[in-house]
Design an enzyme around this catalytic site. Structure first.
Site, short mmCIF file in Angstrom:
data_model
loop_
_atom_site.label_atom_id
_atom_site.label_comp_id
_atom_site.label_asym_id
_atom_site.label_seq_id
_atom_site.Cartn_x
_atom_site.Cartn_y
_atom_site.Cartn_z
CG ASP A 1 64.48 -22.65 -14.77
OD1 ASP A 1 63.91 -23.67 -14.32
OD2 ASP A 1 65.62 -22.30 -14.43
CG HIS B 1 56.53 -29.69 -13.99
ND1 HIS B 1 57.50 -28.77 -14.32
CD2 HIS B 1 57.15 -30.62 -13.22
CE1 HIS B 1 58.65 -29.12 -13.76
NE2 HIS B 1 58.47 -30.24 -13.08
CG LEU C 1 53.81 -18.82 -33.72
CD1 LEU C 1 54.71 -17.59 -33.59
CD2 LEU C 1 53.06 -19.04 -32.40
C1 IPE Z 1 66.49 -25.71 -18.29
O1 IPE Z 1 66.06 -25.62 -16.97
C2 IPE Z 1 65.67 -26.69 -19.06
C3 IPE Z 1 64.25 -26.32 -19.26
C4 IPE Z 1 63.68 -25.21 -18.89
C5 IPE Z 1 63.46 -27.28 -19.98
P1 IPE Z 1 66.75 -26.46 -15.80
O2 IPE Z 1 66.02 -26.11 -14.55
O3 IPE Z 1 66.81 -27.89 -16.17
O4 IPE Z 1 68.23 -25.87 -15.80
P2 IPE Z 1 69.34 -25.82 -14.65
O5 IPE Z 1 69.46 -27.22 -14.12
O6 IPE Z 1 68.83 -24.89 -13.61
O7 IPE Z 1 70.56 -25.32 -15.33
C1 IPE Z 2 61.28 -25.76 -15.65
O1 IPE Z 2 61.02 -25.66 -14.30
C2 IPE Z 2 60.63 -26.96 -16.29
C3 IPE Z 2 61.56 -28.04 -16.65
C4 IPE Z 2 62.86 -27.98 -16.55
C5 IPE Z 2 60.98 -29.24 -17.18
P1 IPE Z 2 61.89 -26.44 -13.21
O2 IPE Z 2 61.29 -27.79 -12.99
O3 IPE Z 2 63.33 -26.46 -13.59
O4 IPE Z 2 61.67 -25.53 -11.93
P2 IPE Z 2 62.73 -25.07 -10.86
O5 IPE Z 2 63.91 -24.51 -11.61
O6 IPE Z 2 63.11 -26.29 -10.09
O7 IPE Z 2 62.03 -24.05 -10.05
MG MG Z 3 64.87 -25.20 -13.25
#
Ligand code: IPE
Ligand code: IPE
Ligand code: MG
Length: 235
Positions: free
Chosen positions: A15, A32, A126
């Site tokens: 995240d 990303h 792995l």
């Molecule tokens: C969880 O992150 C999903 C992934 C890392 C793929 P999100 O950014 O979607 O989660 P919330 O919305 O903060 O709970």
């Molecule tokens: C995690 O990073 C990747 C996915 C959920 C696909 P985020 O896109 O949720 O990044 P933040 O949480 O908005 O910083």
């Molecule tokens: Mg996120």
């Protein structure tokens, strides 16, 4: 006191890509891109750590609700990496499996996923499990449906429903429960990830955004895990 400190399986909620980019006044999609590069980096680091299974949360069922632009950018990245990393996966003896709601993904991507799973199936260094279009509640619904169908058809009786049977019907049937869960970016929640499988997993939360999460921090968490005592309800 019994100690069970061998870490076989690490699960990660990757995240913070969006916030990483925002901090640099860049678009979320750039975060990303850097996040995807770090998947390769961390997978390489894992190979030397003795950990046998790595499960990465790449895209949740709830992430489909993001803007079309962001979803498309993520799917294009995925498509690109499925092609680009195939050789490295095979050269490094990595087995790939995917968990999640595959039907929601583009047909072309589904085909590539099936191909990589098949080709890498005998690799043993792995196992990299990618949670893609994954939601734990959906996985559990799917599991309940399968079991109910088997009962209805008379293949099993209600008394046969057990923890073991549920394990065998989850998408994660081929892999042990995680020993370690890591969530990057400072959020302290599970976000519909592996709800059943995390029952006795040791949890680690770090403020580091995913693109900045490196090998040193990973090894430090494994070290901390080695010093924790897992009790499983016993005294
Ligand atoms: C969880 O992150 C999903 C992934 C890392 C793929 P999100 O950014 O979607 O989660 P919330 O919305 O903060 O709970
Ligand atoms: C995690 O990073 C990747 C996915 C959920 C696909 P985020 O896109 O949720 O990044 P933040 O949480 O908005 O910083
Ligand atoms: Mg996120």
């Amino acid at each position: 006191m019994e100690k069970d400190n061998l870490c076989k399986h690490i699960a990660i909620i990757m995240d913070g890509n969006g916030r990483w980019a925002k901090k640099r006044s860049m678009p979320r999609t750039y975060g990303h891109k850097k996040g995807a590069e770090n998947v390769v980096n961390i997978t390489r680091a894992m190979k030397d750590s003795g950990v046998e299974f790595l499960t990465l949360y790449a895209f949740s069922t709830e992430n489909w609700q993001r803007s079309e632009e962001e979803v498309n950018a993520l799917m294009n990245l995925l498509n690109e990496y499925l092609d680009k990393e195939f050789k490295e996966i095979m050269d490094n003896d990595v087995r790939i499996i995917f968990i999640g709601e595959r039907d929601m993904l583009d047909k072309n991507i589904q085909k590539k996923m099936a191909y990589i799973e098949k080709e890498s199936n005998n690799n043993t260094s792995l196992t990299l499990c990618v949670a893609l279009s994954y939601g734990s509640r959906q996985e559990i619904v799917n599991t309940v449906k399968n079991i109910a169908k088997n009962v209805k058809e008379g293949a099993i009786g209600i008394e046969d429903i057990s923890i073991d049977l549920i394990n065998k019907n989850l998408y994660t049937r081929d892999i042990p429960d995680p020993d370690i869960l890591i969530r990057t970016s400072g959020e302290q929640r599970i976000s519909n990830y592996l709800l059943w499988q995390l029952a006795y997993t040791e949890l680690f939360f770090t403020k580091t955004y995913w693109p900045d999460f490196g090998k040193d921090e990973l090894l430090d968490i494994i070290q901390q895990f080695n010093n924790r005592e897992r009790r499983y309800g016993k005294n």
